[in-house]
Design a protein around this motif. Structure first.
Motif, mmCIF file in Angstrom:
data_model
loop_
_atom_site.group_PDB
_atom_site.id
_atom_site.type_symbol
_atom_site.label_atom_id
_atom_site.label_comp_id
_atom_site.label_asym_id
_atom_site.label_seq_id
_atom_site.Cartn_x
_atom_site.Cartn_y
_atom_site.Cartn_z
ATOM 1 N N SER A 1 53.118 24.038 22.859
ATOM 2 C CA SER A 1 52.465 23.417 24.145
ATOM 3 C C SER A 1 52.355 22.127 24.332
ATOM 4 O O SER A 1 52.385 21.454 23.404
ATOM 5 N N HIS B 1 47.917 23.200 39.843
ATOM 6 C CA HIS B 1 48.793 22.291 39.368
ATOM 7 C C HIS B 1 49.539 22.767 38.175
ATOM 8 O O HIS B 1 49.004 23.291 37.502
ATOM 9 N N GLY B 2 50.960 22.383 37.982
ATOM 10 C CA GLY B 2 51.771 22.738 37.245
ATOM 11 C C GLY B 2 51.933 24.212 37.004
ATOM 12 O O GLY B 2 51.840 24.578 35.867
ATOM 13 N N ALA C 1 54.149 26.400 37.321
ATOM 14 C CA ALA C 1 55.506 27.097 36.596
ATOM 15 C C ALA C 1 55.079 26.923 35.116
ATOM 16 O O ALA C 1 56.135 27.553 34.399
ATOM 17 N N TYR D 1 55.647 19.016 43.959
ATOM 18 C CA TYR D 1 54.970 17.835 43.730
ATOM 19 C C TYR D 1 55.927 16.509 43.659
ATOM 20 O O TYR D 1 55.295 15.414 43.932
ATOM 21 N N ARG D 2 57.076 16.872 43.451
ATOM 22 C CA ARG D 2 57.981 15.385 43.466
ATOM 23 C C ARG D 2 58.566 15.143 44.955
ATOM 24 O O ARG D 2 58.731 14.009 44.972
ATOM 25 N N ILE E 1 46.286 17.557 35.151
ATOM 26 C CA ILE E 1 47.220 16.090 35.169
ATOM 27 C C ILE E 1 46.366 14.846 34.716
ATOM 28 O O ILE E 1 46.550 14.076 33.915
ATOM 29 N N GLN F 1 38.666 24.189 23.270
ATOM 30 C CA GLN F 1 38.041 23.933 21.943
ATOM 31 C C GLN F 1 36.606 23.636 21.975
ATOM 32 O O GLN F 1 35.834 24.085 21.079
ATOM 33 N N GLY G 1 60.701 18.735 30.451
ATOM 34 C CA GLY G 1 60.316 19.389 31.693
ATOM 35 C C GLY G 1 61.037 20.558 32.087
ATOM 36 O O GLY G 1 62.216 20.755 31.750
#
Ligand SMILES: NC(=O)c1ccc[n+]([C@@H]2O[C@H](COP(=O)([O-])OP(=O)(O)OC[C@H]3O[C@@H](n4cnc5c(N)ncnc54)[C@H](OP(=O)(O)O)[C@@H]3O)[C@@H](O)[C@H]2O)c1
Length: 348
Positions: free
Chosen positions: A42, A148-149, A151, A191-192, A215, A286, A335
């Motif tokens: 990860s 966000h993120g 995928a 996002y790009r 992010i 955690q 990525g």
């Protein structure tokens, strides 16, 4: 008996990962030795390798937040668990090994017949997603969320669990991830090439109820702008402390993370003080596990049940043998990966 494990020799790029062979660890009193069948790879592993994650141990250390394995040997004082039983754990580091010894109370039983790579995806990614949805944001059916993120490992878990929770989902991703995000029920935002704040307000005027933001840094404030009044940003990562290729921005060692954490604290305070009732709240698997270990256990058991009943189906991007951990890090760091990267089986 000898076994193989992977160590981080110094904070840095994928070349900091080295495969070593050594004597197999023996379980101490109250510990169980587990033969690792699957260890998750990860972004937090990459951040620990780079020395920028808050949970980074001193070098040399074995990375690996999450694992699924088979009980192999019991230490003195252990009862109620048998050799051959499948278990899952979140050791935070140490999972990139053929064998690990863990305290018995760290192990959660895994129903037999489940695929180890799919089951390990639940331990870090799905618990993070589940707890953010149901314990931090407390989402209700019909609410609108921005992921966000979307995928990525946690992102695809949020999409699957968000769909089960009946929320309307928007997900930022690169163009490569857009088909997966759509397939999993989200509306993709590139996002790009697009400004997600403008896009969210164009699509729904007022804004979303919740944004899940891995992010960090100034991105958290942008996420806050996508909220409707009364909404909240759940901030859960510091991806911005890495450049492309999953590398830290140049300063070696374990210092950089404090600047990022300070920005986080500033935004949390700003969320309370500024008008608009738009909060920024942190989530950390955690921290919650240390404070409320029973939540971790309950939530993992609930997720394993969903997996067994085929209500969730973790997306496995790619599996690698343990000895190829470096290639796995290179892939994730580059990525464009959709789903979870997993190290499987022994060293071969
Ligand atoms: N707080 C916690 O308890 C906790 C627990 C688990 C994970 N995390 C955090 O969760 C984050 C994700 O981890 P992961 O393992 O799921 O990583 P991952 O599988 O690599 O996914 C990250 C995704 O983010 C996308 N991305 C990168 N920059 C982006 C940007 N500016 N805007 C939108 N998307 C962007 C990537 O897309 P492309 O590759 O296509 O660019 C990728 O799909 C990490 O920051 C990690 O530290 C936190």
């Amino acid at each position: 008996m000898r076994h193989t494990r992977v160590i981080v020799t110094h904070y840095g790029g994928p070349d900091a990962l080295q495969v070593v062979e050594e004597e197999c660890p023996e379980p101490k009193i109250g510990e169980v030795r587990v033969r690792v069948l699957a260890a998750g790879v990860s972004l937090p592993d990459i951040m620990a390798r780079e020395g920028v994650h808050p949970e980074t141990p001193p070098v040399p250390f074995t990375p690996g937040w999450d694992l699924v394995g088979m009980v192999d040997r019991l230490g003195d004082g252990v009862s109620g668990i048998e050799a051959g039983q499948m278990v899952a754990a979140l050791p935070i580091h140490g999972a990139y090994a053929e064998f690990v010894c863990l305290p018995q109370n760290e192990l959660v039983p895994v129903p037999s017949g489940l695929n180890a790579a799919e089951a390990v995806s639940l331990v870090l990614n799905y618990i993070t997603a589940y707890q953010m949805l149901h314990r931090s944001a407390k989402v209700r059916p019909g609410q609108r969320v921005l992921i966000h993120g979307a995928a990525g490992g946690v992102g695809t878990a949020l999409l699957q669990l968000g769909r089960l929770a009946g929320v309307e989902m928007y997900g930022t991703c690169s163009s490569l991830g857009a088909p997966v995000v759509s397939e999993m029920g989200g509306i993709p935002i590139d996002y790009r090439n697009q400004d997600f704040v403008i896009e969210i307000h164009r699509l729904m005027g007022e804004g979303v109820d919740v944004v899940f933001d891995p992010i960090g840094g100034t991105h958290l404030w942008q996420s806050r702008k996508a909220l409707r009044p009364g909404g909240r940003v759940v901030g859960y990562g510091l991806r911005s402390s890495l450049r492309g290729e999953g590398l830290a921005s140049g300063r070696p060692g374990r210092r950089q993370r404090f600047g990022e954490t300070a920005i986080f604290a500033l935004y949390i305070a700003g969320g309370w003080l500024l008008p608009g009732r738009k909060r920024v709240v942190p989530y950390s698997i955690q921290t919650l596990k240390r404070l409320k270990p029973e939540f971790f256990r309950q939530d993992l058991i609930a997720l394993l049940d969903l997996l067994q009943r085929k209500k969730v189906k973790p997306l496995i991007a790619k599996t690698f043998p343990l000895a190829e951990a470096r290639r796995a890090h290179e892939l994730l760091g580059k990525g464009g990966v959709t789903g979870k990267v997993v190290l499987v089986g022994g060293a071969s």
